[in-house]
Design a protein around this motif. Sequence first.
Motif, PDB file in Angstrom:
ATOM      1  N   PHE A   1     -17.809   3.007  -1.537  1.00 57.75           N
ATOM      2  CA  PHE A   1     -19.260   2.955  -1.396  1.00 57.75           C
ATOM      3  C   PHE A   1     -19.830   4.369  -1.386  1.00 57.75           C
ATOM      4  CE2 PHE A   1     -17.514   3.158   2.850  1.00 57.75           C
ATOM      5  CZ  PHE A   1     -18.363   4.016   3.552  1.00 57.75           C
ATOM      6  N   THR A   2     -21.115   4.446  -1.653  1.00 53.85           N
ATOM      7  CA  THR A   2     -21.818   5.725  -1.690  1.00 53.85           C
ATOM      8  C   THR A   2     -22.594   5.925  -0.407  1.00 53.85           C
ATOM      9  OG1 THR A   2     -22.041   5.542  -4.090  1.00 53.85           O
ATOM     10  CG2 THR A   2     -23.470   7.138  -2.973  1.00 53.85           C
ATOM     11  N   GLY A   3     -22.382   7.067   0.236  1.00 56.76           N
ATOM     12  CA  GLY A   3     -23.115   7.424   1.450  1.00 56.76           C
ATOM     13  C   GLY A   3     -24.026   8.603   1.203  1.00 56.76           C
ATOM     14  N   PRO A   4     -24.804   9.009   2.213  1.00 53.63           N
ATOM     15  CA  PRO A   4     -25.725  10.135   2.044  1.00 53.63           C
ATOM     16  C   PRO A   4     -25.030  11.442   1.688  1.00 53.63           C
ATOM     17  CG  PRO A   4     -26.267   8.879   4.019  1.00 53.63           C
ATOM     18  CD  PRO A   4     -24.948   8.363   3.528  1.00 53.63           C
ATOM     19  N   THR A   5     -23.739  11.566   2.021  1.00 56.17           N
ATOM     20  CA  THR A   5     -23.040  12.834   1.773  1.00 56.17           C
ATOM     21  C   THR A   5     -22.028  12.759   0.636  1.00 56.17           C
ATOM     22  OG1 THR A   5     -21.424  12.251   3.476  1.00 56.17           O
ATOM     23  CG2 THR A   5     -23.310  13.575   4.161  1.00 56.17           C
ATOM     24  N   GLY A   6     -21.922  11.609  -0.045  1.00 53.31           N
ATOM     25  CA  GLY A   6     -20.979  11.499  -1.153  1.00 53.31           C
ATOM     26  C   GLY A   6     -20.332  10.131  -1.227  1.00 53.31           C
ATOM     27  N   GLU A   7     -19.194  10.065  -1.889  1.00 53.98           N
ATOM     28  CA  GLU A   7     -18.470   8.815  -2.090  1.00 53.98           C
ATOM     29  C   GLU A   7     -17.425   8.623  -0.993  1.00 53.98           C
ATOM     30  OE1 GLU A   7     -18.955   6.502  -4.596  1.00 53.98           O
ATOM     31  OE2 GLU A   7     -20.751   7.687  -5.044  1.00 53.98           O
ATOM     32  N   TRP A   8     -17.266   7.361  -0.565  1.00 55.70           N
ATOM     33  CA  TRP A   8     -16.334   7.027   0.504  1.00 55.70           C
ATOM     34  C   TRP A   8     -15.437   5.864   0.096  1.00 55.70           C
ATOM     35  CZ3 TRP A   8     -16.022   9.672   5.135  1.00 55.70           C
ATOM     36  CH2 TRP A   8     -17.043  10.604   5.388  1.00 55.70           C
ATOM     37  N   VAL A   9     -14.249   5.844   0.681  1.00 56.35           N
ATOM     38  CA  VAL A   9     -13.330   4.715   0.505  1.00 56.35           C
ATOM     39  C   VAL A   9     -12.978   4.207   1.897  1.00 56.35           C
ATOM     40  CG1 VAL A   9     -11.064   3.968  -0.300  1.00 56.35           C
ATOM     41  CG2 VAL A   9     -12.403   5.596  -1.666  1.00 56.35           C
ATOM     42  N   ARG A  10     -13.052   2.903   2.073  1.00 59.60           N
ATOM     43  CA  ARG A  10     -12.739   2.301   3.374  1.00 59.60           C
ATOM     44  C   ARG A  10     -11.631   1.269   3.201  1.00 59.60           C
ATOM     45  NH1 ARG A  10     -17.650  -0.052   6.674  1.00 59.60           N
ATOM     46  NH2 ARG A  10     -17.950   2.182   7.077  1.00 59.60           N
ATOM     47  N   ILE A  11     -10.651   1.339   4.091  1.00 59.17           N
ATOM     48  CA  ILE A  11      -9.534   0.393   4.082  1.00 59.17           C
ATOM     49  C   ILE A  11      -9.614  -0.459   5.342  1.00 59.17           C
ATOM     50  CG2 ILE A  11      -7.029   0.142   3.880  1.00 59.17           C
ATOM     51  CD1 ILE A  11      -6.990   3.129   3.052  1.00 59.17           C
ATOM     52  N   ARG A  12      -9.734  -1.754   5.149  1.00 59.55           N
ATOM     53  CA  ARG A  12      -9.725  -2.679   6.288  1.00 59.55           C
ATOM     54  C   ARG A  12      -8.430  -3.482   6.221  1.00 59.55           C
ATOM     55  NH1 ARG A  12     -15.525  -5.537   7.206  1.00 59.55           N
ATOM     56  NH2 ARG A  12     -14.277  -6.338   8.976  1.00 59.55           N
ATOM     57  N   PRO A  13      -7.486  -3.175   7.106  1.00 59.65           N
ATOM     58  CA  PRO A  13      -6.208  -3.906   7.083  1.00 59.65           C
ATOM     59  C   PRO A  13      -6.427  -5.372   7.443  1.00 59.65           C
ATOM     60  CG  PRO A  13      -6.360  -2.554   9.047  1.00 59.65           C
ATOM     61  CD  PRO A  13      -7.539  -2.201   8.205  1.00 59.65           C
TER      62      PRO A  13
ATOM     63  N   GLU B   1      -8.096   2.584  -6.188  1.00 58.91           N
ATOM     64  CA  GLU B   1      -7.113   1.820  -6.967  1.00 58.91           C
ATOM     65  C   GLU B   1      -5.698   2.069  -6.461  1.00 58.91           C
ATOM     66  OE1 GLU B   1      -7.978   3.193 -10.860  1.00 58.91           O
ATOM     67  OE2 GLU B   1      -9.790   1.948 -11.099  1.00 58.91           O
ATOM     68  N   LYS B   2      -5.408   3.294  -6.103  1.00 60.33           N
ATOM     69  CA  LYS B   2      -4.086   3.643  -5.585  1.00 60.33           C
ATOM     70  C   LYS B   2      -3.808   2.927  -4.261  1.00 60.33           C
ATOM     71  CE  LYS B   2      -1.376   7.695  -4.157  1.00 60.33           C
ATOM     72  NZ  LYS B   2      -1.398   9.181  -4.030  1.00 60.33           N
ATOM     73  N   LEU B   3      -4.816   2.914  -3.373  1.00 57.18           N
ATOM     74  CA  LEU B   3      -4.648   2.276  -2.067  1.00 57.18           C
ATOM     75  C   LEU B   3      -4.556   0.750  -2.205  1.00 57.18           C
ATOM     76  CD1 LEU B   3      -7.120   4.452   0.015  1.00 57.18           C
ATOM     77  CD2 LEU B   3      -4.619   4.507   0.094  1.00 57.18           C
ATOM     78  N   GLU B   4      -5.263   0.183  -3.175  1.00 58.25           N
ATOM     79  CA  GLU B   4      -5.168  -1.255  -3.406  1.00 58.25           C
ATOM     80  C   GLU B   4      -3.748  -1.645  -3.806  1.00 58.25           C
ATOM     81  OE1 GLU B   4      -9.595  -2.732  -4.863  1.00 58.25           O
ATOM     82  OE2 GLU B   4      -8.279  -1.712  -6.301  1.00 58.25           O
ATOM     83  N   ASP B   5      -3.092  -0.813  -4.616  1.00 55.36           N
ATOM     84  CA  ASP B   5      -1.713  -1.084  -5.021  1.00 55.36           C
ATOM     85  C   ASP B   5      -0.744  -0.926  -3.850  1.00 55.36           C
ATOM     86  OD1 ASP B   5      -2.559  -1.560  -7.594  1.00 55.36           O
ATOM     87  OD2 ASP B   5      -2.179   0.490  -8.295  1.00 55.36           O
ATOM     88  N   ARG B   6      -1.030   0.040  -2.966  1.00 55.53           N
ATOM     89  CA  ARG B   6      -0.128   0.291  -1.844  1.00 55.53           C
ATOM     90  C   ARG B   6      -0.290  -0.738  -0.731  1.00 55.53           C
ATOM     91  NH1 ARG B   6      -0.570   6.019   1.125  1.00 55.53           N
ATOM     92  NH2 ARG B   6      -0.062   6.708  -0.997  1.00 55.53           N
ATOM     93  N   TYR B   7      -1.533  -1.096  -0.418  1.00 57.72           N
ATOM     94  CA  TYR B   7      -1.807  -2.033   0.689  1.00 57.72           C
ATOM     95  C   TYR B   7      -2.410  -3.309   0.118  1.00 57.72           C
ATOM     96  CZ  TYR B   7      -1.317   2.348   3.272  1.00 57.72           C
ATOM     97  OH  TYR B   7      -0.862   3.549   3.768  1.00 57.72           O
ATOM     98  N   THR B   8      -1.545  -4.156  -0.380  1.00 61.63           N
ATOM     99  CA  THR B   8      -2.008  -5.354  -1.098  1.00 61.63           C
ATOM    100  C   THR B   8      -2.720  -6.350  -0.186  1.00 61.63           C
ATOM    101  OG1 THR B   8       0.194  -6.325  -0.775  1.00 61.63           O
ATOM    102  CG2 THR B   8      -0.225  -5.159  -2.859  1.00 61.63           C
ATOM    103  N   GLY B   9      -2.409  -6.335   1.100  1.00 61.02           N
ATOM    104  CA  GLY B   9      -3.074  -7.277   2.010  1.00 61.02           C
ATOM    105  C   GLY B   9      -4.359  -6.754   2.604  1.00 61.02           C
ATOM    106  N   ALA B  10      -4.722  -5.525   2.275  1.00 57.90           N
ATOM    107  CA  ALA B  10      -5.922  -4.910   2.862  1.00 57.90           C
ATOM    108  C   ALA B  10      -7.128  -5.070   1.941  1.00 57.90           C
ATOM    109  CB  ALA B  10      -5.670  -3.433   3.133  1.00 57.90           C
ATOM    110  N   ASN B  11      -8.276  -4.955   2.537  1.00 56.32           N
ATOM    111  CA  ASN B  11      -9.523  -4.963   1.770  1.00 56.32           C
ATOM    112  C   ASN B  11      -9.969  -3.521   1.588  1.00 56.32           C
ATOM    113  OD1 ASN B  11     -11.942  -5.611   0.530  1.00 56.32           O
ATOM    114  ND2 ASN B  11     -13.004  -6.056   2.456  1.00 56.32           N
ATOM    115  N   VAL B  12      -9.920  -3.024   0.348  1.00 61.64           N
ATOM    116  CA  VAL B  12     -10.266  -1.636   0.059  1.00 61.64           C
ATOM    117  C   VAL B  12     -11.580  -1.615  -0.716  1.00 61.64           C
ATOM    118  CG1 VAL B  12      -9.516   0.538  -0.966  1.00 61.64           C
ATOM    119  CG2 VAL B  12      -7.809  -1.080  -0.079  1.00 61.64           C
ATOM    120  N   ILE B  13     -12.544  -0.903  -0.186  1.00 60.25           N
ATOM    121  CA  ILE B  13     -13.851  -0.836  -0.845  1.00 60.25           C
ATOM    122  C   ILE B  13     -14.236   0.629  -1.061  1.00 60.25           C
ATOM    123  CG2 ILE B  13     -14.641  -3.015   0.159  1.00 60.25           C
ATOM    124  CD1 ILE B  13     -16.337  -1.362   2.111  1.00 60.25           C
TER     125      ILE B  13
END
Length: 249
Positions: free
Chosen positions: A209-221, A195-207
């Motif tokens: 997801f859950t991986g085998p080792t935990g939770e991840w956040v990915r930013i695609r500019p 949520e913080k990154l979505e507010d900072r990078y409004t033009g990016a796609n922030v998702i």
Amino acid sequence: MVPCTQRQRAIVIAVFAALFLSGCGGRKTARSQRVPPPPTVAAEEPAPESTPPESTTPPPVPETRHVKPIYVETGLASWYGPPYHNHRGANGEIYNQNAMTAAHRTLPLNSTIRVTNLSTGHTAVVRITDRGPFVEDRIVDLSLAAAKAVDVWRPGTAEVRLEVLSTPAPIAEGGRWCVQIGAFQSEREARKLKEKLEDRYTGANVIQFTGPTGEWVRIRPQGDDKREAEQVARNTRVKEGGVFLVRLD
């Protein structure tokens, strides 16, 4: 007439006696024959396994001693197997820990590299099929087979020289890029960062997801631009996990 009748009777009796004795003798002979034993049945072989056991022997390494590398990198190698085995990798293929493959964060997918253990001199040629390792001080994650070939399997890590022999795309330019952050053990913390990154990078796609080792956040500019991804990576700091610049193609 009487002598003749007696003679005929005697002949008839003799014939019947002969037939009777012959029949008894035949039956006695039949009883005295040995019945052959039944054929020996060989023990039934166990049915083959539905899926053969996975081979742990690395496949032969192709001859590449005289191939000049187009890029060289030195650093720490590690390896990965379960829980990633039989799951889809970044290039779309199902990851097989017994194949000669590796994961790298920024080399183009399907690049061919030569990995040499600097301590033992053992070498393996592998193909980049996945992304990783997502640990700050490591440059390549080897499959189980490749790790055994270059003596990384038992110690877990080793200093290696990585030589790029071929790539399907340029290394230094182009490509599609993102920033991957994690892994978080708390789903709540990962969501707060998203949520913080979505507010900072409004033009990016922030998702998230859950991986085998935990939770991840990915930013695609926007446009998966490399320069913007590099800027995001430089400006992002987290208390848990790491921030990694990752090539998508």
